[in-house]
Design an enzyme around this catalytic site. Sequence first.
Site, PDB file in Angstrom:
ATOM      1  N   GLU A   1       0.958  -1.055  -0.011  1.00 27.52           N
ATOM      2  CA  GLU A   1       0.006   0.036   0.018  1.00 27.52           C
ATOM      3  C   GLU A   1       1.052   1.311  -0.077  1.00 27.52           C
ATOM      4  O   GLU A   1       1.966   1.260   0.670  1.00 27.52           O
ATOM      5  CB  GLU A   1      -0.711   0.143   1.292  1.00 27.52           C
ATOM      6  CG  GLU A   1      -1.711   1.262   1.128  1.00 27.52           C
ATOM      7  CD  GLU A   1      -2.645   1.415   2.386  1.00 27.52           C
ATOM      8  OE1 GLU A   1      -2.670   0.629   3.288  1.00 27.52           O
ATOM      9  OE2 GLU A   1      -3.381   2.294   2.287  1.00 27.52           O
TER      10      GLU A   1
ATOM     11  N   LYS B   1       4.766   0.655   9.254  1.00 27.97           N
ATOM     12  CA  LYS B   1       5.178   2.067   8.220  1.00 27.97           C
ATOM     13  C   LYS B   1       4.448   3.312   9.366  1.00 27.97           C
ATOM     14  O   LYS B   1       4.994   4.496   9.356  1.00 27.97           O
ATOM     15  CB  LYS B   1       4.236   1.950   7.101  1.00 27.97           C
ATOM     16  CG  LYS B   1       5.033   1.237   5.990  1.00 27.97           C
ATOM     17  CD  LYS B   1       4.234   1.280   4.672  1.00 27.97           C
ATOM     18  CE  LYS B   1       3.147   0.147   4.555  1.00 27.97           C
ATOM     19  NZ  LYS B   1       2.518   0.054   3.542  1.00 27.97           N
TER      20      LYS B   1
ATOM     21  N   ARG C   1       5.606 -12.903   9.679  1.00 31.56           N
ATOM     22  CA  ARG C   1       6.092 -11.546   9.522  1.00 31.56           C
ATOM     23  C   ARG C   1       7.645 -11.799  10.061  1.00 31.56           C
ATOM     24  O   ARG C   1       8.029 -12.314  10.974  1.00 31.56           O
ATOM     25  CB  ARG C   1       5.445 -10.484  10.197  1.00 31.56           C
ATOM     26  CG  ARG C   1       4.134 -10.047   9.707  1.00 31.56           C
ATOM     27  CD  ARG C   1       3.582  -9.300  10.639  1.00 31.56           C
ATOM     28  NE  ARG C   1       3.976  -7.758  10.648  1.00 31.56           N
ATOM     29  CZ  ARG C   1       3.870  -6.768  10.054  1.00 31.56           C
ATOM     30  NH1 ARG C   1       2.729  -6.998   9.052  1.00 31.56           N
ATOM     31  NH2 ARG C   1       4.492  -5.669   9.840  1.00 31.56           N
TER      32      ARG C   1
END
Length: 553
Positions: free
Chosen positions: A34, A270, A260
């Site tokens: 994104e 982020k 992850r």
Amino acid sequence: MTENTRPLNFVEKIVKEDLENKVVQSVQTRFPPEPNGYLHIGHAKSICLNFGIAQTFGGHCNLRFDDTNPEKEDIEYVEAIKDDIRWLGYQWSGEVKFTSNYFDQLHAWAVELIENDKAYVDDLDKDAARASRGTLKESGTNSPYRSRSVEENLALFEKMRLGEFDEGHCTLRIKGDMASPNMHLRDPIIYRIRKASHHQTGDKWCIYPSYDFAHGQGDAIEGVTHSICTLEFEEHRPLYNWFIDNLSVPSKPVQYEFSRLEVNYTVTSKRKLKQLVDDGIVDAWNDPRMPTISGMRRRGFTAAAIREFIDKSGVSRNKGVVDVSMLEFAIREDLNNNATRAMCVLRPLKVTLTNYPEDKTEILTTAGHPSREDLGTRELPFSNTLLIDQDDFREEANKQFKRLVIGKRTRLRNAYVIEADEAIKDTDGNIIEVKARIIENTLGNNPEDGIKPKGVIHWVDATDNVDCEVRLYDRLFNDPAPDAGGKDHMQSLNPNSLEILNGCKGEKGLATADNRIRFQFEREGYFVQDSRYSKPDALVYNRVISLRDTWGK
Ligand code: ATP
Ligand code: MG
């Protein structure tokens, strides 16, 4: 790129079997960021996995920006993400793709769901809608608007699209199952009103699909065979499959999840990294202390070392935290093999050689690297006035101190053995100069009198050198788990993560070297010019990494 011989990880095994069993004809993956921030070390893992699989198995990997949140996204991030992927050594297949390319198709699919009585326009406000979904222990309740007719829903959805309602007035939800143990299936929202300009589609839309409604269908449109994502999306998989099963999609992607990458002393979110930028804790997303790909690049880390680290960290479904020293180890190994050697004195102290002619300068030649002839040779001017590091001289010292001491000998790296005679001090008692002598015939030889020097120190000529600024970095956080268990990462910032030294003096060859070359400043660590602050007439070096791991020691 991974032409190593390690065993295949579990995702690679699945791909290999699917190809062998002709479940798929060829492999298609994608990396779906994104564009709401810069990529970090965690994303590097997803990049290496997705692009790596395409390379290994002769398939393709797309870059698709999952851009369904116009307010948080920006074209700056799109460009930065492209740069980062290329720098890591990968190239996406064909054009860059955007989920927003598919907004027309997604809208048509939403209409298809309404026509099939599988979606409805809901007027419940945010809080009421949330309450209607129940809890993990209790079923939800149907919205009172769930029984609207197909015709009414079609008309309302069209009004939503035309901008006739305010933001938040209504949403489009699917008719899932309000009693499902999986909360994601309890009538999730698939379209919401957002009167925001989009970085790709401008003002064409005022309704935007949810991430969940867009993601799987984006994969289906692109013919993604193996849709690889992190474990937090496992619970979303039934919903993705619901869309795929209930829509006339061109292909059926299968999703696989892996855990992850988490690295200690680091945050990989982020949002949290953006906070460091917005609050001015760091100078930009690519501050050399940031775990962003652009930060690591500016710091001087190499793409090869990052790939090596990712490869070593493995791919699995087990949660775990990787030690940041593993990453640092990979950088050191790469740079030890590939960095050109140079000398740079960080905190200069003048040394006058009383028995060396005042008007003489020798040019000493030495190797660019101890074992890499291709890295050439360096020329070191040597005269009667030199600079050494303040830490390398003491008036008196015990045997552990193997550097310059009055009455004792040390070797100047790549040059003569010297012996110190006297320390000159200013009125405050600070040592400002050392008087010393060279021991004759010690270029490449031990002293003829048999009294060997104890250690080796680095130096530069006091007049023929290059002035520079050196920036020493340490970890950004003091806490090994800065944001674990909901902790606020802003509370564990390391106040000493940046130390700036001015008036450092490097050997003269630094002035003309390519500004991207990484050096080992002998005895000090690995350094590279800072891409933001360094100028040809005012060099600024970043310490990429120290020579040894000194943390916690
Ligand atoms: P962040 O929380 O930092 O914003 P994200 O998952 O929301 O991360 P995306 O832009 O959606 O960021 O991520 C793109 C891809 O990278 C996704 O497939 C995601 O699963 C993967 N990814 C993100 N973080 C990690 C990580 N720490 N380790 C491995 N893959 C990751
Ligand atoms: Mg995300």
